[in-house]
Design an enzyme around this catalytic site. Sequence first.
Site, mmCIF file in Angstrom:
data_model
loop_
_atom_site.group_PDB
_atom_site.id
_atom_site.type_symbol
_atom_site.label_atom_id
_atom_site.label_comp_id
_atom_site.label_asym_id
_atom_site.label_seq_id
_atom_site.Cartn_x
_atom_site.Cartn_y
_atom_site.Cartn_z
ATOM 1 N N ASP A 213 0.669 -1.114 -0.110
ATOM 2 C CA ASP A 213 0.127 0.116 0.158
ATOM 3 C C ASP A 213 0.792 1.113 -0.025
ATOM 4 O O ASP A 213 0.491 2.165 0.625
ATOM 5 C CB ASP A 213 -0.974 0.137 1.173
ATOM 6 C CG ASP A 213 -1.829 -1.146 1.175
ATOM 7 O OD1 ASP A 213 -2.348 -1.583 -0.025
ATOM 8 O OD2 ASP A 213 -1.829 -1.763 2.318
ATOM 9 N N LYS B 255 2.096 2.061 -5.089
ATOM 10 C CA LYS B 255 2.818 1.502 -6.283
ATOM 11 C C LYS B 255 1.801 1.875 -7.688
ATOM 12 O O LYS B 255 2.577 2.076 -8.589
ATOM 13 C CB LYS B 255 2.981 -0.007 -6.349
ATOM 14 C CG LYS B 255 4.083 -0.387 -5.534
ATOM 15 C CD LYS B 255 4.148 -2.012 -5.316
ATOM 16 C CE LYS B 255 3.019 -2.611 -4.948
ATOM 17 N NZ LYS B 255 2.685 -2.539 -3.413
ATOM 18 N N GLY C 124 -4.272 -4.664 -4.002
ATOM 19 C CA GLY C 124 -5.477 -3.700 -4.285
ATOM 20 C C GLY C 124 -4.437 -2.346 -4.959
ATOM 21 O O GLY C 124 -3.870 -1.761 -4.254
ATOM 22 N N HIS C 125 -4.588 -2.096 -6.267
ATOM 23 C CA HIS C 125 -3.881 -0.943 -6.752
ATOM 24 C C HIS C 125 -4.950 -0.013 -7.307
ATOM 25 O O HIS C 125 -5.948 -0.229 -8.104
ATOM 26 C CB HIS C 125 -3.032 -1.622 -7.783
ATOM 27 C CG HIS C 125 -1.807 -2.154 -7.578
ATOM 28 N ND1 HIS C 125 -1.199 -3.037 -8.260
ATOM 29 C CD2 HIS C 125 -1.255 -2.167 -6.150
ATOM 30 C CE1 HIS C 125 0.031 -3.584 -7.688
ATOM 31 N NE2 HIS C 125 -0.339 -3.284 -6.413
ATOM 32 N N GLN D 86 1.948 -6.429 -2.864
ATOM 33 C CA GLN D 86 2.301 -6.227 -1.425
ATOM 34 C C GLN D 86 3.708 -5.683 -1.208
ATOM 35 O O GLN D 86 3.839 -4.618 -1.822
ATOM 36 C CB GLN D 86 2.645 -7.840 -0.867
ATOM 37 C CG GLN D 86 1.061 -8.499 -0.668
ATOM 38 C CD GLN D 86 0.349 -8.703 -2.043
ATOM 39 O OE1 GLN D 86 1.017 -9.653 -2.606
ATOM 40 N NE2 GLN D 86 -0.761 -8.741 -2.015
HETATM 41 P P1 IMP Z 1 -2.775 -12.745 2.725
HETATM 42 O O1 IMP Z 1 -1.933 -12.210 1.683
HETATM 43 O O2 IMP Z 1 -4.192 -12.432 2.481
HETATM 44 O O3 IMP Z 1 -2.529 -14.039 3.312
HETATM 45 O O4 IMP Z 1 -2.498 -11.854 4.109
HETATM 46 C C1 IMP Z 1 -1.297 -11.875 4.831
HETATM 47 C C2 IMP Z 1 -0.844 -10.521 5.289
HETATM 48 O O5 IMP Z 1 -0.486 -9.766 4.443
HETATM 49 C C3 IMP Z 1 -1.974 -9.857 6.082
HETATM 50 O O6 IMP Z 1 -1.622 -9.030 7.018
HETATM 51 C C4 IMP Z 1 -2.748 -8.771 4.925
HETATM 52 O O7 IMP Z 1 -3.081 -7.598 5.663
HETATM 53 C C5 IMP Z 1 -1.270 -8.613 4.335
HETATM 54 N N1 IMP Z 1 -1.523 -8.132 2.986
HETATM 55 C C6 IMP Z 1 -1.842 -9.032 1.830
HETATM 56 N N2 IMP Z 1 -2.028 -8.141 0.809
HETATM 57 C C7 IMP Z 1 -1.633 -6.977 1.127
HETATM 58 C C8 IMP Z 1 -1.675 -6.008 0.431
HETATM 59 O O8 IMP Z 1 -1.605 -5.665 -1.016
HETATM 60 N N3 IMP Z 1 -1.316 -4.658 1.019
HETATM 61 C C9 IMP Z 1 -1.043 -4.772 2.216
HETATM 62 N N4 IMP Z 1 -1.331 -5.983 3.048
HETATM 63 C C10 IMP Z 1 -1.429 -7.066 2.266
HETATM 64 MG MG MG Z 2 -2.708 -2.056 -1.858
#
Ligand code: IMP
Ligand code: MG
Length: 409
Positions: free
Chosen positions: A13, A16, A40-41, A176
């Site tokens: 977040d 990017k 999420g972009h 991520q």
């Molecule tokens: P998962 O990727 O759904 O397995 O989540 C694992 C951890 O990564 C959690 O703390 C989520 O909040 C975090 N996370 C996963 N995708 C994102 C992202 O795109 N942005 C920020 N945090 C993320």
């Molecule tokens: Mg995001």
Amino acid sequence: MPATVVVCTQWGDSGKGKFVDYLAEDADLIVRYSGGNNAGHTVVVGDEKFALHLIPCGVIRGKRVAIGNGVVVNPHVLKDEIDYLESRGINVDLTVSERAHVITEKHIEKERGESRIDTTKRGIGPCYEDKIGRRGTRMIDYAKEHKEFQEMIGDVSLLVNEALDRNEHVLFEGAQGTLLDIDHGTYPYVTSSNPIAGGICTGVGISPKRIDRIIGVAKAYVTRVGKGPFPTELGTYEKTKAEGRWEEIEPNFEEQLEDALKRANGGNKYYQGKYMRLQGREYGTTTGRARRCGWFDSVAARHSCMINKPDEIALTKLDVLSGLRELKICTAYRKDGELIERFPVELEGCKPVYGTFGGWEEDITQIRDFNELPKNAQTYVSILELYLKAPITMIGVGPEREQIILNQY
Ligand code: IMP
Ligand code: MG
């Protein structure tokens, strides 16, 4: 430069999407290499706002896009996203790796009610578990039963390598962030893939030798969504969560923002974080969750820069800090009386040591020249640059495509 990577140096977040969109103008092919629809972009183009989770956001430029084998694909989300883009007049020229693994209902079901690390509940972890356990389903097999995907799948490694052979510009879009990397992040509070730049080699199938330019993205402050250690956090996970989601905040946003700024400048740490959250609209694109906010952490940033070795940094959301009287940058941690300058494997008990800098009041969202920034903003950027040990070549000063300061050297 033919092969360029955009990778987040924080917990995701970092904004990017905006830079991928900007750089995509000169790209021939944009490729994702890790994660899935946990990402999420958001890209803002004029009055239009696009929110994407799976398809590389470079698609908005009408460019050719691909999803590498390292990504986990929910076919329903993929289909919906294609429909969404097409309904908004965007041509989707997409190849999905036939080796990419498929997220099924079973994976999503397995995560229902999960609260240990507070994942996005999109079935990401369970899908990677099946992949590593050698019992997953790949797109090649899924497409045999679901013919509508047959046209879309292909050998993305070959596609990318051939594009690079032709000297085409390929942009790798990270999802991520480094601190969420399964190997190099804050395990177990991480995602299940390798968002680091090195993840491209396995997540697409190219040699490390082929990567020419690495752009690290760093937000001017830090956010984290979900559980896990966060040394520079202002407030707490629980308190932030209790504020509610964006829908609950929006109706009296202006009042809350004004109140938060007043208290923040009165020295209240929680409200300093809340001000960042409100001003930066720090609510998840994927889940609507309020993000925890805190001061810039140069210990974590140095770790990320060591691992990704960015040639340059895109600093995002500098405008969000406008209004705060004082800004802090974490320069080291202290634990049991000891000063820690290297990002440790265990963050528990690490207390930030801060440098304090003067803030600025001016609205900087219309500025396009570094030298026109308030002096304190210039100083803040220069200090970050010293800590990151990489030039900050781009600075985001607002969500719009044009709101970028190109910092020339
Ligand atoms: P998962 O990727 O759904 O397995 O989540 C694992 C951890 O990564 C959690 O703390 C989520 O909040 C975090 N996370 C996963 N995708 C994102 C992202 O795109 N942005 C920020 N945090 C993320
Ligand atoms: Mg995001």
